[in-house]
Design a protein around this motif. Structure first.
Motif, PDB file in Angstrom:
ATOM      1  N   GLY A   1       0.833  -1.192   0.000  1.00 33.39           N
ATOM      2  CA  GLY A   1       0.000   0.000   0.000  1.00 33.39           C
ATOM      3  C   GLY A   1       0.867   1.241   0.000  1.00 33.39           C
ATOM      4  O   GLY A   1       1.994   1.212   0.497  1.00 33.39           O
ATOM      5  N   GLY A   2       0.357   2.324  -0.564  1.00 29.03           N
ATOM      6  CA  GLY A   2       1.161   3.544  -0.563  1.00 29.03           C
ATOM      7  C   GLY A   2       0.567   4.644  -1.405  1.00 29.03           C
ATOM      8  O   GLY A   2      -0.504   4.496  -1.999  1.00 29.03           O
ATOM      9  N   LYS A   3       1.287   5.747  -1.455  1.00 33.50           N
ATOM     10  CA  LYS A   3       0.804   6.942  -2.153  1.00 33.50           C
ATOM     11  C   LYS A   3       1.913   7.538  -3.001  1.00 33.50           C
ATOM     12  O   LYS A   3       3.067   7.633  -2.571  1.00 33.50           O
ATOM     13  CB  LYS A   3       0.329   7.986  -1.132  1.00 33.50           C
ATOM     14  N   THR A   4       1.547   7.945  -4.197  1.00 30.47           N
ATOM     15  CA  THR A   4       2.484   8.599  -5.112  1.00 30.47           C
ATOM     16  C   THR A   4       2.508  10.103  -4.879  1.00 30.47           C
ATOM     17  O   THR A   4       1.613  10.673  -4.259  1.00 30.47           O
ATOM     18  CB  THR A   4       2.076   8.341  -6.572  1.00 30.47           C
ATOM     19  N   GLY A   5       3.534  10.748  -5.413  1.00 32.93           N
ATOM     20  CA  GLY A   5       3.620  12.200  -5.341  1.00 32.93           C
ATOM     21  C   GLY A   5       4.371  12.765  -6.531  1.00 32.93           C
ATOM     22  O   GLY A   5       5.390  12.217  -6.952  1.00 32.93           O
ATOM     23  N   THR A   6       3.836  13.840  -7.099  1.00 38.33           N
ATOM     24  CA  THR A   6       4.529  14.585  -8.155  1.00 38.33           C
ATOM     25  C   THR A   6       4.372  16.064  -7.825  1.00 38.33           C
ATOM     26  O   THR A   6       3.295  16.632  -7.976  1.00 38.33           O
ATOM     27  CB  THR A   6       3.927  14.311  -9.550  1.00 38.33           C
ATOM     28  N   ALA A   7       5.456  16.675  -7.353  1.00 41.00           N
ATOM     29  CA  ALA A   7       5.395  18.074  -6.934  1.00 41.00           C
ATOM     30  C   ALA A   7       6.215  18.949  -7.870  1.00 41.00           C
ATOM     31  O   ALA A   7       7.372  18.645  -8.160  1.00 41.00           O
ATOM     32  CB  ALA A   7       5.925  18.215  -5.505  1.00 41.00           C
ATOM     33  N   GLN A   8       5.595  20.014  -8.340  1.00 39.52           N
ATOM     34  CA  GLN A   8       6.311  20.986  -9.162  1.00 39.52           C
ATOM     35  C   GLN A   8       7.254  21.811  -8.296  1.00 39.52           C
ATOM     36  O   GLN A   8       6.878  22.299  -7.234  1.00 39.52           O
ATOM     37  CB  GLN A   8       5.334  21.926  -9.861  1.00 39.52           C
ATOM     38  N   LYS A   9       8.474  21.969  -8.770  1.00 36.18           N
ATOM     39  CA  LYS A   9       9.445  22.767  -8.037  1.00 36.18           C
ATOM     40  C   LYS A   9       9.290  24.239  -8.418  1.00 36.18           C
ATOM     41  O   LYS A   9       8.790  24.577  -9.488  1.00 36.18           O
ATOM     42  CB  LYS A   9      10.872  22.289  -8.350  1.00 36.18           C
ATOM     43  N   LEU A  10       9.724  25.096  -7.523  1.00 41.10           N
ATOM     44  CA  LEU A  10       9.723  26.528  -7.818  1.00 41.10           C
ATOM     45  C   LEU A  10      10.941  26.887  -8.668  1.00 41.10           C
ATOM     46  O   LEU A  10      12.019  26.322  -8.464  1.00 41.10           O
ATOM     47  CB  LEU A  10       9.735  27.323  -6.517  1.00 41.10           C
ATOM     48  N   PRO A  11      10.811  27.838  -9.595  1.00 39.43           N
ATOM     49  CA  PRO A  11       9.545  28.434 -10.046  1.00 39.43           C
ATOM     50  C   PRO A  11       8.738  27.426 -10.849  1.00 39.43           C
ATOM     51  O   PRO A  11       9.300  26.585 -11.545  1.00 39.43           O
ATOM     52  CB  PRO A  11      10.026  29.597 -10.924  1.00 39.43           C
ATOM     53  N   ARG A  12       7.406  27.498 -10.749  1.00 37.07           N
ATOM     54  CA  ARG A  12       6.542  26.532 -11.417  1.00 37.07           C
ATOM     55  C   ARG A  12       6.764  26.513 -12.930  1.00 37.07           C
ATOM     56  O   ARG A  12       6.606  25.485 -13.578  1.00 37.07           O
ATOM     57  CB  ARG A  12       5.072  26.855 -11.143  1.00 37.07           C
ATOM     58  N   SER A  13       7.173  27.650 -13.466  1.00 39.24           N
ATOM     59  CA  SER A  13       7.371  27.746 -14.916  1.00 39.24           C
ATOM     60  C   SER A  13       8.549  26.911 -15.400  1.00 39.24           C
ATOM     61  O   SER A  13       8.674  26.625 -16.592  1.00 39.24           O
ATOM     62  CB  SER A  13       7.596  29.208 -15.317  1.00 39.24           C
ATOM     63  N   SER A  14       9.414  26.475 -14.484  1.00 39.33           N
ATOM     64  CA  SER A  14      10.597  25.708 -14.888  1.00 39.33           C
ATOM     65  C   SER A  14      10.244  24.290 -15.310  1.00 39.33           C
ATOM     66  O   SER A  14      11.038  23.604 -15.957  1.00 39.33           O
ATOM     67  CB  SER A  14      11.604  25.654 -13.744  1.00 39.33           C
ATOM     68  N   LYS A  15       9.051  23.833 -14.934  1.00 40.04           N
ATOM     69  CA  LYS A  15       8.597  22.482 -15.266  1.00 40.04           C
ATOM     70  C   LYS A  15       9.570  21.420 -14.756  1.00 40.04           C
ATOM     71  O   LYS A  15       9.875  20.445 -15.456  1.00 40.04           O
ATOM     72  CB  LYS A  15       8.377  22.342 -16.782  1.00 40.04           C
ATOM     73  N   LYS A  16      10.044  21.604 -13.527  1.00 38.14           N
ATOM     74  CA  LYS A  16      10.899  20.610 -12.884  1.00 38.14           C
ATOM     75  C   LYS A  16      10.130  19.986 -11.730  1.00 38.14           C
ATOM     76  O   LYS A  16       9.358  20.661 -11.053  1.00 38.14           O
ATOM     77  CB  LYS A  16      12.191  21.256 -12.380  1.00 38.14           C
ATOM     78  N   TYR A  17      10.366  18.690 -11.500  1.00 41.00           N
ATOM     79  CA  TYR A  17       9.515  17.962 -10.571  1.00 41.00           C
ATOM     80  C   TYR A  17      10.312  17.094  -9.597  1.00 41.00           C
ATOM     81  O   TYR A  17      11.412  16.621  -9.910  1.00 41.00           O
ATOM     82  CB  TYR A  17       8.540  17.052 -11.340  1.00 41.00           C
ATOM     83  N   VAL A  18       9.697  16.881  -8.434  1.00 41.25           N
ATOM     84  CA  VAL A  18      10.138  15.855  -7.499  1.00 41.25           C
ATOM     85  C   VAL A  18       9.054  14.781  -7.500  1.00 41.25           C
ATOM     86  O   VAL A  18       7.905  15.061  -7.147  1.00 41.25           O
ATOM     87  CB  VAL A  18      10.316  16.409  -6.068  1.00 41.25           C
TER      88      VAL A  18
END
Length: 651
Positions: free
Chosen positions: A523-540
Motif C-alpha cells: 500500500g502507498g501513495k504517489t507524489g509529483t510536486a512541481q518545483k519553484l519556479p513553477r514555470s521551470s517544469k521541474k519535478y520531485v
C-alpha cells in the motif's frame, strides 16, 4: 631493716601512668594511620606525576598509548567501521650514536625490513645526533614490526628503535551507507553520520608509557593503559543497504536524476534499515571526487569549488534537504480531518478538473467527477483535498502539521537534520491552505515523512526515527539501549485502518499500480510536486508505502529529484517502479515472505464507473466511523470556477 628500705624504693605502675602510656600509643598509632592514608591518597592521585619525577632523573622517554576507537556494526553484527592497530617507526639518534658498534647493525636492520635508504638514514642519524625522537615511518603493520623485532633479538647491537602504537580507521565496505556512517579526520574527530553524532561515545581515553634506558641501554617501561571507546550497534541492515544502493545505481545508469534517495524503516519502532542516495562516497578516502568529476574538472576547480563539491557529496539528502512532498502528503490531510470528525469514509467530492481559489486556477491530474474519500487518495484528487483543507481551516491544518512533526526536527540521531519550512498559521490564506492540502507550498524532509507516515499505518503511534540500536563496551556489555516506545499518538486505530486500506487500493487500482509486488500486500501513495519556479517544469516524484498493509512491517520512501528523461520527469511511475524492484529483493531479508494467494478484503465506499454522483450501495446517509452524518458528506465545486488556464498541479 635493709630489706624494708629496698621495698620502699620500688614504685608501683599506677593507673594514671598506664593511661598516659596508652594515650601516647594511641596518638602514635593515629599518626601512622594518617600517614599511611596520606601516602595511599598521594599515590592514587599523583602516581603519574611522581613516576615522571623519578624517571626524569634518568635517560627518559614517554609516549602516548592511543585508545582504540569503538567499532560501528550493523544490526546483525557486521563490522561497518573499525580501528586497526598500526605502528609508527621511531628512532633515537642520540642512543644509536652512544657506541660505534650500534650504528651499522641498526641502519642495516631498518633498511632490510622497512626498505629505507641506508645512506639517507645514516645521514639523518648524524644530523639529529642529539634527538631522542625521529619518526621514520607511519602506520606500519604488525607483521613487519615482528620481522624487525626478530632481528633485534638476534643482534643485541640494534639499538634506539622502538614502535609507537596508533590506530587506523578502516571501512571494510568502502562507500556502503556512507552518509549514515560518516568518517573520521585527524585526531579521531567524527565527521558526518554516526561517527560525528556519537563521537564522544566512540572515543576513549589515551594511556601513557614512560621509559628509561639503564646503563646497558635496555629500555624499561612503565605503562598506564588506555581506555578504549564504546562500539555502536546500528539499526542498519548491510544487506538491505547494499540492495538499495545497487538499485539506485542501476536507476542512475538507465534513467538518471539529480538525486535519488531511499529510506527503508520499521514502522513499529522507528528503526532505519537503510538510508541511501546516489551521491555516496568512499569512506576510506572521503576527499576523493573522482567518482563524479574527471581529472581535468578536478584540476580546474578552485578551493571554494572543491569545498562546495565535497559538501554536496557528503550531505545527507534524506535528513538535510527539504522539498515539497506533493501528493504523498494527502494521507495526512485526510487523516487529520477524520480525526476531527469533519469527514467520514462515506464523504464524497466533486472534481471538475480545475478549481479556482483566491484568484488562481488549481488543476487536478484529471476530471474525476464524483469520488469517495478513498478514491480521493486512489486517484490523487486535488479538489477533494482542497475541500478537506477548507473544512479544517488554517489553525487546525497547522496544528496537525505540528502533530506529525513537520516544521521541526524529528530528533533522528544523525547530524545536519533540517526542520523543513512551513507556512505560518497567520499566512495560511485561502490559496496557501488549498495548495498545502495536497502537499505544495511548504517543505519537508524525507525523515519527517517516514516518521509521520509510519504512525499513520501502525495504529497511530509515532516512534522517533533512529539509526542506532545500542552502545556496547569492547567486551560486549550493553551500556545504553535505544528505548522503543511511542513519543506521540497521532491518529486513532480507526483512522489508521482507513489509511492502510485506502493505500492498498491506491496500489491495487489507483495511481500507484507499478508499486505492486507479486504475493505481497503493498500500500502507498504517489507524489509529483512541481518545483519553484513553477514555470521551470521541474519535478520531485516520489512514493511512500508500507508492506504488508494489513500489518505493516516495512515502510519505504523513494524520492527522485528532477528525472533526466524528459518524457518521465513528471511521472511518479519511475518512483513506484523503483519501489517495486527494491521491495522484491529486500522483503525476504526482512523475513517478510510472499503470502501466496492473497485474501485481503477492503470494504471502503467506492464509486464505480457509470455510477457518477452516487455512493456505494447502502452507504449514503449512514453514520460514519467518526460520527458525521451523510448529509454533510457531499462537497461540490461549481463548473464556472474552471474556466482559466491552470497554474498549479500535483498528481
Amino acid at each position: 631493716m635493709a630489706r624494708q628500705r629496698e621495698k620502699a624504693k620500688v614504685k608501683k605502675f599506677k593507673g594514671y601512668m598506664q593511661s598516659k602510656l596508652l594515650f601516647v600509643f594511641f596518638v602514635i598509632l593515629c599518626a601512622m594511620i594518617a600517614l599511611i592514608a596520606r601516602l595511599v591518597f598521594l599515590n592514587n592521585r599523583d602516581q603519574e606525576r611522581f613516576e615522571k619525577r623519578v624517571l626524569s632523573q634518568q635517560t627518559f622517554l614517554s609516549s602516548t598509548i592511543p585508545y582504540q576507537r569503538g567499532s560501528i556494526l550493523d544490526r546483525n553484527g557486521v563490522v561497518l567501521a573499525s580501528s586497526d592497530k598500526v605502528y609508527n617507526v621511531i628512532i633515537e639518534p642520540k642512543v644509536v650514536l652512544t657506541d660505534e658498534d650500534y650504528l651499522e647493525p641498526t641502519v642495516e636492520a631498518l633498511s632490510s625490513v622497512f626498505g629505507l635508504d641506508a645512506a639517507e638514514l645514516t645521514s639523518l642519524i648524524h644530523e639529529k645526533s642529539t634527538s631522542s625522537y625521529q619518526r621514520l615511518l607511519k602506520q606500519v603493520t604488525i607483521d613487519v614490526v615482528d620481522q624487525f623485532e626478530n632481528l633485534k633479538k638476534e643482534n643485541r647491537n640494534i639499538k634506539g628503535v622502538w614502535f609507537e602504537e596508533e590506530y587506523k580507521r578502516i571501512y571494510p565496505y568502502g562507500s556502503l551507507a556512507s552518509h549514515v556512517i560518516g568518517y573520521t579526520s585527524a585526531g579521531d574527530v567524527g565527521t558526518w553520520g554516526i561517527e560525528e553524532y556519537y563521537n564522544s561515545s566512540l572515543n576513549g581515553t589515551n594511556g601513557r608509557v614512560y621509559g628509561f634506558y639503564d646503563s646497558e641501554l635496555n629500555l624499561t617501561r612503565t605503562r598506564k593503559e588506555a581506555i578504549n571507546g564504546y562500539s555502536i550497534v546500528s539499526t542498519i541492515d548491510s544487506n538491505i543497504q547494499r540492495i538499495v544502493e545497487e538499485h539506485i545505481k542501476k536507476f542512475q545508469e538507465e534513467i538518471g536524476a539529480n538525486n535519488v534517495s531511499v529510506i527503508v524503516s520499521n514502522p513499529n519502532n522507528g528503526e532505519i534499515y537503510a538510508m541511501a542516495t546516489n551521491l555516496g562516497f568512499d569512506l576510506n578516502n572521503p576527499y576523493d571526487l573522482s567518482a563524479y568529476y574527471d581529472e581535468v574538472e578536478i584540476a580546474s576547480m578552485s578551493e571554494e569549488d572543491k569545498e562546495k563539491a565535497l559538501n554536496s557529496m557528503w550531505r545527507n539528502f534524506s535528513i538535510s534537504d527539504t522539498y515539497e512532498p506533493g501528493s504523498t502528503f494527502k494521507p495526512f490531510t485526510v487523516a487529520s480531518a477524520l480525526e476531527e470528525h469533519l469527514i467520514t469514509p462515506e464523504t464524497t467530492f466533486q472534481c471538475n478538473g480545475v478549481q479556482r481559489v483566491g484568484g488562481h486556477n488549481i488543476r487536478c491530474n484529471a476530471r474525476h467527477g464524483t469520488v469517495t474519500l478513498a478514491q480521493s487518495l486512489m486517484k490523487s484528487c486535488n479538489p477533494s483535498m482542497m475541500a478537506i483543507g477548507e473544512k479544517e481551516g488554517a489553525s487546525l491544518f497547522h496544528t496537525y502539521q505540528d502533530h506529525f512533526f513537520f516544521g521541526k526536527k524529528t530528533g533522528v540521531d544523525l547530524p545536519g537534520e533540517s526542520e523543513g519550512i512551513l507556512i505560518s498559521e497567520d499566512k495560511l490564506h485561502v490559496t496557501e491552505l488549498a495548495t498545502s492540502s495536497f502537499g505544495q507550498g511548504f517543505n519537508v524532509t524525507m525523515i519527517q515523512m517516514v516518521g509521520g507516515f509510519a504512525s499513520l499505518v501502525n495504529g497511530g503511534h509515532y516512534y522517533q526515527p533512529h539509526v542506532v540500536k545500542e552502545i556496547v563496551t569492547d567486551q560486549g556489555t550493553t551500556i545504553d539501549e535505544k528505548e522503543q516506545y511511542p513519543i506521540n499518538e497521532t491518529v486513532s486505530t480507526e483512522t489508521s485502518e482507513f489509511i492502510r486500506e485506502a493505500m492498498y487500493l491506491t496500489v491495487q487500482d489507483g495511481t500507484a499500480k507499478p508499486a505492486q509486488v507479486k504475493g505481497y500486500l503493498v500500500g502507498g501513495k504517489t507524489g509529483t510536486a512541481q518545483k519553484l519556479p513553477r514555470s521551470s517544469k521541474k519535478y520531485v516524484v516520489s512514493f511512500i508505502g508500507c508492506v504488508p498493509t494489513d500489518d505493516p512491517q516495512v515502510v519505504i520512501y523513494v524520492v527522485i529529484d528532477e528525472v533526466h528523461d524528459e518524457t518521465k520527469k513528471a511521472s511518479s511511475t519511475v518512483a513506484t517502479t523503483l519501489t517495486s524492484q527494491i521491495l522484491k529483493d529486500i522483503l525476504p531479508f526482512l523475513e517478510v515472505y510472499p503470502e501466496g494467494e492473497i485474501e485481503y478484503k477492503v470494504d471502503l465506499p467506492v464509486i464505480k464507473d457509470g455510477e457518477e454522483g452516487q455512493v456505494g450501495e447502502g452507504q449514503q446517509g449512514e453514520q460514519g466511523n467518526h460520527g458525521n452524518s451523510g448529509e454533510d458528506n457531499y462537497v461540490g465545486f461549481d463548473d464556472s470556477q474552471a474556466d482559466a488556464i491552470p497554474d498549479t498541479m500535483s498528481d
